[in-house]
Design a protein around this motif. Structure first.
Motif, PDB file in Angstrom:
ATOM      1  N   UNK A 151      46.429  71.717  41.342  1.00  0.00           N
ATOM      2  CA  UNK A 151      45.024  71.556  42.285  1.00  0.00           C
ATOM      3  C   UNK A 151      44.807  72.413  43.233  1.00  0.00           C
ATOM      4  N   UNK A 152      45.767  73.524  43.464  1.00  0.00           N
ATOM      5  CA  UNK A 152      45.518  74.207  44.749  1.00  0.00           C
ATOM      6  C   UNK A 152      45.319  75.881  44.294  1.00  0.00           C
ATOM      7  N   UNK A 153      44.953  76.397  45.166  1.00  0.00           N
ATOM      8  CA  UNK A 153      45.186  77.883  45.050  1.00  0.00           C
ATOM      9  C   UNK A 153      46.579  78.238  45.695  1.00  0.00           C
ATOM     10  N   UNK A 154      46.493  78.000  47.041  1.00  0.00           N
ATOM     11  CA  UNK A 154      47.638  78.091  47.728  1.00  0.00           C
ATOM     12  C   UNK A 154      47.658  77.709  49.091  1.00  0.00           C
ATOM     13  N   UNK A 155      48.618  76.741  49.619  1.00  0.00           N
ATOM     14  CA  UNK A 155      48.381  76.011  50.959  1.00  0.00           C
ATOM     15  C   UNK A 155      49.343  76.865  52.090  1.00  0.00           C
ATOM     16  N   UNK A 156      49.631  78.126  51.818  1.00  0.00           N
ATOM     17  CA  UNK A 156      50.377  78.953  52.510  1.00  0.00           C
ATOM     18  C   UNK A 156      51.797  78.791  52.699  1.00  0.00           C
ATOM     19  N   UNK A 157      52.548  79.043  53.547  1.00  0.00           N
ATOM     20  CA  UNK A 157      54.049  79.148  53.777  1.00  0.00           C
ATOM     21  C   UNK A 157      54.550  77.612  53.525  1.00  0.00           C
ATOM     22  N   UNK A 158      55.499  77.443  52.742  1.00  0.00           N
ATOM     23  CA  UNK A 158      56.327  76.546  52.531  1.00  0.00           C
ATOM     24  C   UNK A 158      57.011  76.070  53.595  1.00  0.00           C
ATOM     25  N   UNK A 159      56.464  74.922  54.309  1.00  0.00           N
ATOM     26  CA  UNK A 159      57.031  74.577  55.605  1.00  0.00           C
ATOM     27  C   UNK A 159      58.439  73.872  55.668  1.00  0.00           C
TER      28      UNK A 159
ATOM     29  N   UNK B  79      53.268  92.062  50.462  1.00  0.00           N
ATOM     30  CA  UNK B  79      52.426  91.251  49.632  1.00  0.00           C
ATOM     31  C   UNK B  79      50.808  91.693  49.809  1.00  0.00           C
ATOM     32  N   UNK B  80      50.342  91.502  50.903  1.00  0.00           N
ATOM     33  CA  UNK B  80      49.174  91.969  51.342  1.00  0.00           C
ATOM     34  C   UNK B  80      48.608  93.754  50.956  1.00  0.00           C
ATOM     35  N   UNK B  81      49.607  94.305  51.259  1.00  0.00           N
ATOM     36  CA  UNK B  81      49.575  95.542  50.791  1.00  0.00           C
ATOM     37  C   UNK B  81      49.625  95.957  49.630  1.00  0.00           C
ATOM     38  N   UNK B  82      50.320  95.331  48.851  1.00  0.00           N
ATOM     39  CA  UNK B  82      50.395  95.345  47.417  1.00  0.00           C
ATOM     40  C   UNK B  82      49.088  95.035  46.629  1.00  0.00           C
ATOM     41  N   UNK B  83      48.480  93.561  47.061  1.00  0.00           N
ATOM     42  CA  UNK B  83      47.557  93.451  46.709  1.00  0.00           C
ATOM     43  C   UNK B  83      45.987  94.134  46.705  1.00  0.00           C
TER      44      UNK B  83
ATOM     45  N   UNK C 127      45.320  84.694  53.260  1.00  0.00           N
ATOM     46  CA  UNK C 127      45.381  85.829  53.468  1.00  0.00           C
ATOM     47  C   UNK C 127      45.481  86.665  52.176  1.00  0.00           C
ATOM     48  N   UNK C 128      46.023  85.933  51.223  1.00  0.00           N
ATOM     49  CA  UNK C 128      46.255  86.433  49.994  1.00  0.00           C
ATOM     50  C   UNK C 128      44.837  86.682  49.174  1.00  0.00           C
TER      51      UNK C 128
END
Length: 268
Positions: A64-72, A97-101, A122-123
């Motif tokens: 149900x999600x794209x990505x909620x960020x860091x695993x807290x 990761x950001x540089x690769x994408x 960010x992704x």
């Protein structure tokens, strides 16, 4: 998802195998970014970037999600162990990761199927084009846990929506809708959830049949133009045109135009 399931699924489009589909695969955690997911995604992005048979990429999330960020949960444990090194993951994982994408020569389409928050945003902004499902929500979230932005958002969000709105979104951390994202230019389109992946695939298929060498130069030029003065940008553009002039795609497209034919592109 079982413990043995890969954190990122790598598939090929059944209609056009030149399109690779990367799916974040921790649905039970809304694709929160664990160390395993970050490392697996980086390997997957590098793999499709180096695969000459791949001409376009779709990035999406399972469940149900794209990505909620860091695993807290992981982050809390890291803080308890050593707060001084708990955020080393920014340099070790998020920055690469950001540089690769953003740096892959292949066009990347993000299919945002649900919540897209923090480093997940960010992704998504590291992709070249974005399509969102109706009902998807977005947010920066960092100040809500006493942090500033990472994953490139202080630049990518400002470039996408302007400094004033980016400042508001980063300071207040308020959620916004898929329709807001479309109206602000963050996403190309908002579609019904069941149609999302196919919509992203159609876009990626179009890109995959295009002049992919030119697309790579466009991506490079935009990154360069965002941080350099006009004279340097003009030189960068001139160099790119010289490189592209020798490609079969450019020469063939010019001949096709003269002959009033539709050009075909092979990425060479």
């Amino acid at each position: 998802m079982a413990d043995s399931d890969p954190a990122v699924l790598v598939d090929r489009d059944t209609v056009d195998p030149a399109v690779a589909v990367l799916t974040l695969n921790r649905p039970a955690t809304y694709n929160a970014l664990s160390v395993d997911l970050k490392e697996t995604l980086l390997t997957a992005v590098a793999g499709v970037a180096g695969d000459e048979s791949v001409r376009a990429v779709v990035l999406t999330g399972s469940g149900r999600a794209f990505c909620v960020g860091q695993d807290l949960g992981e982050h809390a444990a890291a803080l308890r162990a050593d707060a001084g090194t708990a955020l080393d993951t920014v340099r070790e994982h998020y920055n690469p990761l950001v540089l690769a994408l953003s740096g892959t020569p292949k066009p990347v389409v993000a299919a945002i199927n649900g919540p897209c928050v923090g480093a997940g945003l960010g992704l998504a902004l590291a992709a070249d084009l974005r399509v969102a499902a109706a009902g998807a929500t977005f947010g920066t979230a960092f100040t809500g846990i006493g942090l500033s932005a990472d994953s490139g958002l202080s630049a990518s969000l400002a470039h996408a929506v302007g400094v004033s709105r980016a400042t508001e979104l980063l300071l207040l951390g308020e959620r916004f809708t898929a329709e807001d994202a479309r109206d602000w230019g963050l996403v190309r389109d908002v579609v019904d959830g069941p149609d999302l992946l196919e919509s992203a695939l159609v876009l990626a298929r179009t890109l995959a049949t295009g002049p992919t060498r030119a697309y790579a130069e466009v991506k490079s030029a935009i990154r360069f133009g965002a941080v350099n003065e006009l004279p340097a940008v003009l030189e960068h553009e001139a160099d790119a045109q010289v490189r592209l002039a020798t490609t079969a795609d450019h020469r063939g497209a010019v001949e096709a135009f003269v002959a009033k034919r539709t050009p075909t592109f092979e990425g060479r």
